[in-house]
Design an enzyme around this catalytic site. Sequence first.
Site, PDB file in Angstrom:
ATOM      1  N   ALA A  35      41.398  53.599  13.730  1.00  0.00           N
ATOM      2  CA  ALA A  35      41.966  52.257  13.905  1.00  0.00           C
ATOM      3  C   ALA A  35      40.957  51.324  14.567  1.00  0.00           C
ATOM      4  CB  ALA A  35      43.248  52.335  14.728  1.00  0.00           C
ATOM      5  N   CYS A  36      39.730  51.403  14.115  1.00  0.00           N
ATOM      6  CA  CYS A  36      38.626  50.646  14.698  1.00  0.00           C
ATOM      7  C   CYS A  36      38.142  49.616  13.674  1.00  0.00           C
ATOM      8  CB  CYS A  36      37.495  51.633  15.044  1.00  0.00           C
ATOM      9  SG  CYS A  36      35.969  50.913  15.662  1.00  0.00           S
ATOM     10  N   GLY A  37      37.582  48.539  14.143  1.00  0.00           N
ATOM     11  CA  GLY A  37      37.017  47.557  13.233  1.00  0.00           C
ATOM     12  C   GLY A  37      35.894  48.131  12.383  1.00  0.00           C
ATOM     13  N   THR A  39      36.005  51.260  11.187  1.00  0.00           N
ATOM     14  CA  THR A  39      36.569  52.359  10.406  1.00  0.00           C
ATOM     15  C   THR A  39      36.158  52.329   8.935  1.00  0.00           C
ATOM     16  OG1 THR A  39      38.407  52.639  11.944  1.00  0.00           O
ATOM     17  CG2 THR A  39      38.733  53.503   9.729  1.00  0.00           C
TER      18      THR A  39
END
Length: 161
Positions: A35-37, A39
């Site tokens: 759930a990371c920018g 990803t």
Amino acid sequence: MQSIYDFSVTTLSGQVQPMADFRGQVLLIVNVASACGFTPQYADLQQLYQQYRERGLLVLGFPCNQFGGQEPGSATEIAQFCQLRFAADFPMFAKIEVNGPRAEPLFTYLKQQQAGFLRLGRIHWNFTKFLVDREGRVVGRFAPHQKVSALVAQVESLLGK
């Protein structure tokens, strides 16, 4: 003197994996999150892995929930996410911490070898990438914002002709 091959890590399925099993291969070791920018880099990591694995490249993913709670899932949820969203089939390992007193020893070693930004020896976010040559030397560290495609020339150089 310690080397990368002195460590063991735990796979996403809970098995102990000696890093010595990867001796002779080029490794790209990455702390990942779902759930990371950054990803979407999973797709690029998978593409790199597919393109070069027959020549000896392994991408090793280590989920990390230490930055903004971006990897809250269980091992099963992480595996499903990687497979369903990105068809990622490179080796994945148990969720770890990369900084602080509970940091995975392998990552403590990686940071000692390549201290990174301002030589602070910390990982600042998910998708920090460490490149390891066939002899187990940590030869590069790449910030999360650096695209996987920027590593291709160095990977090819390490793999040889």
